[in-house]
Design an enzyme around this catalytic site. Structure first.
Site, PDB file in Angstrom:
ATOM      1  N   SER A 176       7.779  -7.482   1.757  1.00  0.00           N
ATOM      2  CA  SER A 176       6.668  -8.556   1.984  1.00  0.00           C
ATOM      3  C   SER A 176       6.238  -8.828   0.656  1.00  0.00           C
ATOM      4  O   SER A 176       6.456  -7.762  -0.607  1.00  0.00           O
ATOM      5  CB  SER A 176       5.445  -7.985   2.690  1.00  0.00           C
ATOM      6  OG  SER A 176       4.384  -8.894   2.560  1.00  0.00           O
TER       7      SER A 176
ATOM      8  N   TYR B 244      -0.630  -0.585   3.389  1.00  0.00           N
ATOM      9  CA  TYR B 244       0.356  -1.676   3.927  1.00  0.00           C
ATOM     10  C   TYR B 244       1.042  -2.147   2.563  1.00  0.00           C
ATOM     11  O   TYR B 244       2.264  -2.038   2.317  1.00  0.00           O
ATOM     12  CB  TYR B 244      -0.212  -2.649   4.599  1.00  0.00           C
ATOM     13  CG  TYR B 244       0.711  -3.918   4.862  1.00  0.00           C
ATOM     14  CD1 TYR B 244       1.718  -3.524   6.017  1.00  0.00           C
ATOM     15  CD2 TYR B 244       0.806  -4.897   4.228  1.00  0.00           C
ATOM     16  CE1 TYR B 244       2.759  -4.398   6.294  1.00  0.00           C
ATOM     17  CE2 TYR B 244       1.685  -6.097   4.601  1.00  0.00           C
ATOM     18  CZ  TYR B 244       2.689  -5.791   5.628  1.00  0.00           C
ATOM     19  OH  TYR B 244       3.467  -6.608   6.033  1.00  0.00           O
TER      20      TYR B 244
END
Length: 272
Positions: free
Chosen positions: A146, A159
């Site tokens: 990501s 995350y």
């Protein structure tokens, strides 16, 4: 390097295949004639998808329910696939979820589960299947990271750190395996319009939803993300960032010191 040619005994293993980017990656691979092993916790949806793709593209598609965050279940997966008479020549590590909010207020077990799914599972599956790829002299690995992994994100610390690991790990083994006929690509999308955000309950501080915190032009569809990732594998790309706006933004902030970026990111995540 490119994607291996499909055969009757080869398969693409796609984790987190029951929705979003995982579903669309499976569709992209099926359209290219690759057999599939679809893995996720939601078995009913996997069965539907396997039948759908098999009917549409005439490929073999197997659905295997598995909680990849649990080591015992994950360690049984290679044997289950071997019993189907299949060799994993394409591995797509896509399964994941995200925690958000102040880390000091987070649930310890949920944070650890996130690390197990986003970090431990890809490492474990690559460790299980890469030796066979090396032996055969062909293979492809797509790890879904990501843009969150390209800088620390306050209020999404776990995350962003996990996705940073995936990105760095992917780039390193890309270099290691390229001489063995194996391509490794890290797919690093920005925001993607899926149910990921709803499932994660992602809100910035103050109750503002993540969707509203990030400008809509920066968002892409799951189909766009999947297409970019699979094309990246075909080209032997090391890192793929889909979307011109996001790619330009990440390039622009690449050399901005964390000391400058972090207060700005915190301001955004606090809901301005």
């Amino acid at each position: 390097m490119s994607l291996p040619e499909p055969s009757a005994t080869s398969a693409a293993l796609v984790t987190g295949a029951s929705a979003g980017i995982g579903t669309e990656i499976a569709r992209e691979l099926a359209a290219r004639g690759h057999g599939l092993v679809l893995v996720a916790r939601r078995r009913p949806r996997l069965d539907e998808l396997a039948k759908e793709l098999s009917d549409e593209f005439g490929i073999r598609a197997e659905a295997l329910g598995c909680d990849l965050a649990k080591a015992a279940a994950r360690n049984r997966l290679p044997g289950r696939i071997e019993s189907l008479g299949l060799d994993v020549e394409i591995l797509v590590n896509n399964a994941g979820f995200a925690t958000n909010g102040p880390f000091s207020e987070s649930e310890t077990e949920r944070e650890l589960e996130q690390v197990r799914l986003l970090v431990e599972a890809p490492v474990g599956l690559i460790s299980a299947f890469a030796p066979g790829m090396v032996k055969r002299g062909r293979g492809a690995i797509l790890n879904v990271s990501s843009t969150a992994g390209m800088q620390p994100l306050p209020y999404s610390a776990g995350y962003s750190a996990a996705k940073s690991y995936v990105l760095t790990f992917s780039e390193a083994i890309h270099q290691e395996l390229r001489g063995h006929g194996i391509t490794v690509t890290a797919l690093c999308p920005g925001p993607v319009a899926t149910d990921f955000w709803e499932i994660s309950g992602w809100q910035v501080q103050g109750g503002q939803t993540f969707e509203r915190a990030v400008p809509r032009p920066a968002w892409i569809t799951p189909q766009e993300a999947a297409r970019a990732g699979v094309r990246g594998l075909e080209k032997g790309s090391r890192v793929v960032v889909p979307g011109l706006q996001v790619r330009a933004a990440m390039e622009a902030v690449r050399y901005v010191p964390h000391a400058v970026k972090l207060p700005a990111i915190e301001w955004l995540m606090r809901g301005r």
